[in-house]
Write a protein that holds these residues in place. Structure first.
Motif: not given
Length: 670
Positions: A354-357, A360-363
């Motif tokens: 789901y998370v925007h590319p 992703k790293i920040a989440v």
């Protein structure tokens, strides 16, 4: 009840009296068959499709006069009669109703040319078998008549076994239905290939479902049987059925009343292991009422969040407290199953799916167990905004973590903030538009003021007309002047109020007012001016079913709209014509609707002009008299104000025939 006895009627054992009455038969062929002296006729009688008999029926006594061999083979073999006409073997109708049906069959056979057909229940008693019930099907026709006596021919069939089998099945179905009713069970069959659902009779009765539901489960979701916050989960279930899931179950609140049901699916496979259909059931939950109640409380408290988790920072386990339409499929599945899950596993799949590319790293960093512990060691809550891609659309989400009394546990909430973020990004563009909108609003305000000035001029002209050149003022003139001065004062007050720019802010100027009293003001305004032009002015009000005429809305807007359409009708009508105002006010669903229709016999509006009649400062170059002078703002102002209060206006007009203007509005009840 009379007994009906079969007494033997074989010609070899006992001579039938009807052999002496062959001339009374309806046709010669029938008499030849009954006499039995012709080999061909005897063969035809024996080769009938089943047991065949000739009989009479008189005063409840059924007496056989002739029968074929199949009667012995197919009827007597299953019954407790040793032989036809034996001392045992008196047959009785099972009840009076059966005897009545048999008499009706005979009457139908006697009156018609075709065979009458029906089933009759008898009971028979014998020493060997006791009392037994038999269902005999008769196909009867009349073959002879002698005075008051009748001879009948019948093909008879023993349908007892078939009827008993049907009764067993019927009783079993009744028992099953009764058990299902008692257990609060709803059942249905789902065809995986066609996506068709066939509901049980209870589904059709209680939920108004048709016998066949296509494109399932969408109709059940649209009807509110499955609430919207469970819709994605239920759709995903059916995708899993297509993929070969053997069974699923969860507790789901069904219908708009959110009654908890235990919903189950079991899948049937073909010989190749392909899923072909699934059998669903929903059983009302009675043992988990407290748990369901707690879930409902949590759901209501966390309604604005798409996902709410409780995370154990020591074990890494997470429990789903609530879900929404933006929750991941995996989170929804764990929620319905009531199972704990690994937070790291769920987070990994959520980021991947789901998370925007770019986020992703920040989440992954923000929501790691290690970072959550470190952050909450210095504060009680923190949040992070990121983007997801769902259904090919990018949306902004905000995750918020709050610590609990038990420092080893935290609450994680995810909220859709897409609207807020877009509003922020659009604020600069909005500022650019504000100036232009303010200019437009000011133009509308000035148009309303000018339009009110037209009405005020009309009232002043009316006062001058009433006063005339007379130096003496009679009581009648005084009353008319007072009435019109009152109208003038109202118009002046309206002009003063509309001069404030905030008049165009609908919500800021709502108040309670009596719609019936306001309509009376409009009637007085129209009647006085119409009288000046010798126009007959009629008003017909219909308040059927309205208990209270107090409403909540912008009274000034409503008054201005109605003033304008009535004033226009008067301006463009000829003397000695008629104007009819029809008012229909109705109360429904906590609101009052008002339809105001004005019909005149005026000059009408040219079709070419009708396309621009709602534009400001536009007026046809046709008028009846000086009353037609104005600035072309009446319909424009009415349309602008109706748009602001959610009303509408319709105009139908024909040149030199007249115009009908209909205004529709609705208000909250005070």
């Amino acid at each position: 009840m009379d007994n009906a006895s079969f007494e033997s009627g074989i010609a070899e054992k006992k001579q039938s009296i009807w052999l002496d009455r062959l001339n009374d038969f309806t046709n010669q062929q029938e008499s030849v068959i009954f006499a039995g002296k012709d080999e061909t006729a005897n063969y035809l009688f024996e080769m009938q499709g089943g047991a065949a008999v000739y009989f009479t029926f008189n005063k409840g006594l059924l007496k056989l006069e002739k029968f074929n061999s199949k009667y012995n083979d197919e009827i007597l073999v299953d019954m407790s009669l040793d032989d036809v006409g034996a001392s045992e073997g008196n047959w009785q109708f099972s009840d009076d109703q059966e005897e009545k049906k048999f008499v009706e069959l005979l009457a139908a056979a006697a009156d018609g040319k075709s065979m009458s057909d029906g089933e009759i229940w008898f009971r028979s008693f014998s020493q060997c078998c006791g009392l037994q019930a038999y269902c005999i099907r008769f196909q009867i026709r009349l073959v002879a008549r002698h005075q008051e006596e009748c001879l009948y021919y019948a093909l008879i069939h023993n349908n007892t076994k078939a009827r008993h089998s049907f009764k067993v099945v019927s009783d079993s179905e009744s028992i099953f239905r009764a058990a299902a009713e008692h257990a609060n069970i709803y059942a249905w069959e789902y065809n995986i290939a066609t996506r068709e659902m066939r509901p049980c009779s209870r589904c059709m009765r209680d939920l108004n479902m048709p016998p066949l539901v296509e494109n399932y489960p969408e109709p059940a979701i649209e009807a509110g049987i499955f609430p919207q916050d469970y819709a994605d989960m239920y759709r995903h279930w059916h995708k899993r059925l297509e993929q070969g899931e053997s069974g699923m179950q969860a507790i789901i609140p069904l219908t708009k009343d959110r009654i908890p049901f235990h919903v189950r699916y079991n899948t049937e496979f073909d010989k190749d292991g392909k899923p072909i259909r699934a059998f669903g059931s929903a059983t009302m939950v009675v043992d988990n009422e407290k748990e369901a109640e707690m879930k409902e409380i949590i759901s209501s408290l966390t309604m604005k969040y798409s996902t709410v988790l409780k995370i154990d920072l020591l074990t890494g386990e997470a429990k789903v407290l609530n879900i929404g339409e933006d929750s991941s499929v995996e989170v929804q599945s764990h929620y319905y199953a009531g199972e704990a899950m690994s937070f790291d596993d769920v987070l990994r799949d959520y980021i991947k799916d789901y998370v925007h590319p770019d986020d992703k790293i920040a989440v992954q960093r923000v929501l790691s167990i290690k970072n959550i512990k470190n952050a909450l060691a210095h504060t009680t809550a923190f949040s992070h905004t990121y983007r997801i891609i769902r259904k090919n659309k990018t949306m902004f989400m905000q995750v918020r973590l709050v610590d609990m009394a038990d420092k080893n546990k935290v609450i994680l909430t995810i909220q859709n903030v897409d609207g807020v973020m877009h509003l922020h990004s659009q604020s600069e563009d909005r500022l650019k538009l504000d100036l232009e909108e303010a200019r437009q609003e000011a133009a509308i305000r000035n148009a309303i003021i000018n339009n009110m000035a037209d009405n005020e001029t009309a009232v002043l002209s009316l006062i001058n007309h009433v006063l005339g050149d007379s130096n003496e003022v009679s009581p009648d003139i005084v009353e008319k002047v007072r009435a019109n001065v009152g109208l003038l004062e109202e118009l002046s007050a309206d002009i003063k109020e509309v001069s404030n720019l905030r008049i165009l802010e609908e919500e800021a100027n709502k108040s309670g007012f009596d719609i019936r009293q306001l309509l009376q003001v409009i009637e007085n305004f129209g009647r006085n001016i119409a009288e000046l032009k010798d126009i007959d002015f009629f008003v017909d009000e219909d308040f059927e079913g309205v208990s209270d005429s107090e409403v909540y809305g912008n009274m000034l807007y409503v008054k201005r709209i109605l003033f304008n359409i009535v004033h226009n009708a008067i301006k463009y009508s000829r003397p000695d014509s008629e104007i009819h105002c029809m008012v229909e006010v109705r109360e429904h669903g906590g609101r009052i609707s008002c339809k105001y229709k004005v019909s005149d016999e005026g000059i009408g509006i040219d079709p070419d002009f009708q396309v621009q009649m709602f534009e400001p400062f536009t007026q046809e170059n046709r008028q009846v008299d000086d009353w037609g002078n104005g600035q072309g703002l009446g319909l424009y102002v009415a349309k602008q104000l109706l748009d602001k209060i959610g009303g509408n206006i319709a105009v139908y007009s024909a040149v030199n025939i007249g115009t009908i203007v209909t205004v529709s509005m609705s208000f909250d009840i005070v």
